[in-house]
Design an enzyme around this catalytic site. Sequence first.
Site, PDB file in Angstrom:
ATOM      1  N   ALA A 251       1.679  -1.329  -1.267  1.00  0.00           N
ATOM      2  CA  ALA A 251       1.626  -0.334  -2.344  1.00  0.00           C
ATOM      3  C   ALA A 251       0.429  -0.577  -3.260  1.00  0.00           C
ATOM      4  O   ALA A 251      -0.275   0.354  -3.667  1.00  0.00           O
ATOM      5  CB  ALA A 251       2.925  -0.355  -3.149  1.00  0.00           C
ATOM      6  N   ASP A 253      -2.346  -2.044  -2.427  1.00  0.00           N
ATOM      7  CA  ASP A 253      -3.572  -1.726  -1.692  1.00  0.00           C
ATOM      8  C   ASP A 253      -3.820  -0.221  -1.674  1.00  0.00           C
ATOM      9  O   ASP A 253      -4.956   0.237  -1.810  1.00  0.00           O
ATOM     10  CB  ASP A 253      -3.482  -2.255  -0.262  1.00  0.00           C
TER      11      ASP A 253
END
Length: 307
Positions: A251, A253
Amino acid sequence: MDQLNILVVGSSNTDMVIKAAHLPSAGETILGGEFFMNPGGKGANQAVAVARLGGKVSFICKTGNDIFGKQSLQLFQDEGIETFLFSDPHNPSGVALITIDDKAENCIVVASGANATLSPDDLKKADGAISKADFVIMQLEIPLETVVYVADRATELSAKVILNPAPACMLPDHLLEKLYLITPNQTEAEMISGIKVENIEQAKIAASIIHQKGVKNVIITLGQEGALIFSEGQYHHVPALKVSAIDTTAAGDVFNGALCVALAEGKNLIASTEFACKAAAIAVTKLGAQSSIPFRNELSLKQPVIS
């Protein structure tokens, strides 16, 4: 306006994931449920996020001379990512072992492998990619000396450097002074600032301290509370979308990749953060790392909201 170039420098891993009712404690063996393998690594995840969300992206990474490395290169090519992949003849490709519980929380152990040998000398061979970049985004799953080298070189070339300081570690002031933007989560913000971050008010104090260390802009991600921006002496809180989370892997990233895409499109920090929060919210409704990364058209769809 011509599309701006985004360069991601970072890690590439293969994730091995098991779903279980709860995360194991020390010495505990539990029987899990579903097992699957998924391409991952914070650098690769961010590069794929940029590509799927419409950014013009290049990626520099290092893998082993093994099946995982060959599979990674093929996947990057399939995503349309211009890839500068260095091969390590002595170390395997990076691997992450991930357990996910029924609440979508996870624990991750990473064997860095070839990621840990991505060196400044490698980056000198890819200087053309750095010289073309308008934005450079990095993380900390590669050697810190390499991150510092890229930040120095990108700054010389007037590129805007964004650092996602994960996994958390102490950072030299020389690096912080080169950053256009840093995007720590609460744990990382605490390590950099020395301030515990458990709420928005504490996040404001931490962000101010990080800014005083030389970073131009600070965005602290706050999980279900969204993100706090500190820029030009002003704070702005962007709330997260309320969704039914299945897996929070990658998430952060997705948030960083989406943020960079929006900035490259000329959006301001607030609009870019709103775009990033929406992309991350979609990602947590799916299993896996790169398998959870949304495409641009998905952000125009209404997502399930819960109270």
